[in-house]
Design an enzyme around this catalytic site. Sequence first.
Site, PDB file in Angstrom:
ATOM      1  N   HIS A   1       0.692  -1.247   0.092  1.00  0.00           N
ATOM      2  CA  HIS A   1       0.083  -0.035   0.037  1.00  0.00           C
ATOM      3  C   HIS A   1       0.953   1.330   0.066  1.00  0.00           C
ATOM      4  O   HIS A   1       2.126   1.129   0.451  1.00  0.00           O
ATOM      5  CB  HIS A   1      -0.760   0.040   1.142  1.00  0.00           C
ATOM      6  CG  HIS A   1       0.189   0.116   2.578  1.00  0.00           C
ATOM      7  ND1 HIS A   1       0.500  -1.337   3.046  1.00  0.00           N
ATOM      8  CD2 HIS A   1       0.453   0.922   3.316  1.00  0.00           C
ATOM      9  CE1 HIS A   1       1.164  -0.963   3.951  1.00  0.00           C
ATOM     10  NE2 HIS A   1       0.987   0.419   4.329  1.00  0.00           N
TER      11      HIS A   1
ATOM     12  N   HIS B   1       5.160   6.616  -0.832  1.00  0.00           N
ATOM     13  CA  HIS B   1       6.086   5.603  -1.307  1.00  0.00           C
ATOM     14  C   HIS B   1       5.410   4.372  -0.863  1.00  0.00           C
ATOM     15  O   HIS B   1       4.207   4.368  -0.037  1.00  0.00           O
ATOM     16  CB  HIS B   1       7.331   5.446  -0.640  1.00  0.00           C
ATOM     17  CG  HIS B   1       7.131   5.175   1.223  1.00  0.00           C
ATOM     18  ND1 HIS B   1       6.484   6.395   1.871  1.00  0.00           N
ATOM     19  CD2 HIS B   1       7.038   4.391   1.846  1.00  0.00           C
ATOM     20  CE1 HIS B   1       6.327   5.907   3.133  1.00  0.00           C
ATOM     21  NE2 HIS B   1       6.489   4.742   3.140  1.00  0.00           N
TER      22      HIS B   1
END
Lengths: 172, 172
Positions: B34, B115
């Site tokens: 995720h 990120h």
Amino acid sequence: MNYGVAVFPSKKMQDIANSYRKRYDPHYEMITPHMTLKEPFEVDASEIKDIATEMTNIAKRHKPFKLHTTRVSTFSPVTNTLYFKVEPNPEITSLHEDLHSEFFGGMSKHSFVPHITIGQKLSDTEHADIYGQLKMAGIDQEEMIDRMHLLYQLEDGSWTVYETFRLSGDDQ
Amino acid sequence: MNYGVAVFPSKKMQDIANSYRKRYDPHYEMITPHMTLKEPFEVDASEIKDIATEMTNIAKRHKPFKLHTTRVSTFSPVTNTLYFKVEPNPEITSLHEDLHSEFFGGMSKHSFVPHITIGQKLSDTEHADIYGQLKMAGIDQEEMIDRMHLLYQLEDGSWTVYETFRLSGDDQ
């Protein structure tokens, strides 16, 4: 791609289930504790928007329902799977039926036994031993469920939520 | 209860990330791959409906955005965390800002570096070694993200999705 439909119970119920799953369920890492409403089915990723639309319609036809776990039970001798039995009620049954309409390819081959798995793939000895213990411990938790989730499976077997659908009952 | 907001990339990107996480990320079992939009925050369960309502409004103000992973990077020397760098763009930044409004208690202390984590809690030697390898392998995947998820954490550390919010941009 593999998709499935499930309901996640409250944090409290999930924590209880996980206290067992951690030790007795090799699928523990793949998904958090849940009640399956539709077994994994394979569908091309391009069709998932249609399925989500159909589920949006279904969610509008169903109100939140009671999820009452009443005891620890087993699917033995079919499989050595232990679970919290979820008391069937007309709301759960009807939601399950709508998720197995013609659109979805019809009813499943197995009869629907609403449950939350807490152990599986146990040896016969383990199964007998653990079932004996957990049956004594028992379970009796009641709560309202107001949403269902459409999930898809990754290559490593784990499940990601694609979308949640709130059971509004607006179209009832 | 601990809540968080994240975006799940496509199955393809998640499968790539998991091929690394399986070996290098001890949180591998806790959640599927995720991009975090809002770090874990503690809120009473009774307040979650208000948060979901606010997120519904936010989702209406934001259109689907491009998620482009361009290379493998590291948070070292702060932490030995390796990640797929997500190219920042105005859409991601603005969504992140809306999730850190006054309503949510304001901006986070850390600057936002979008990120997808692929390794963490590595020893210095492991980190140097693996970073060297993965930097060479690289990543370059681009896709559209049309939803975000509100999640809560169970006692064992794993995360369950509470609700998904489609970025419709209807209120733009």
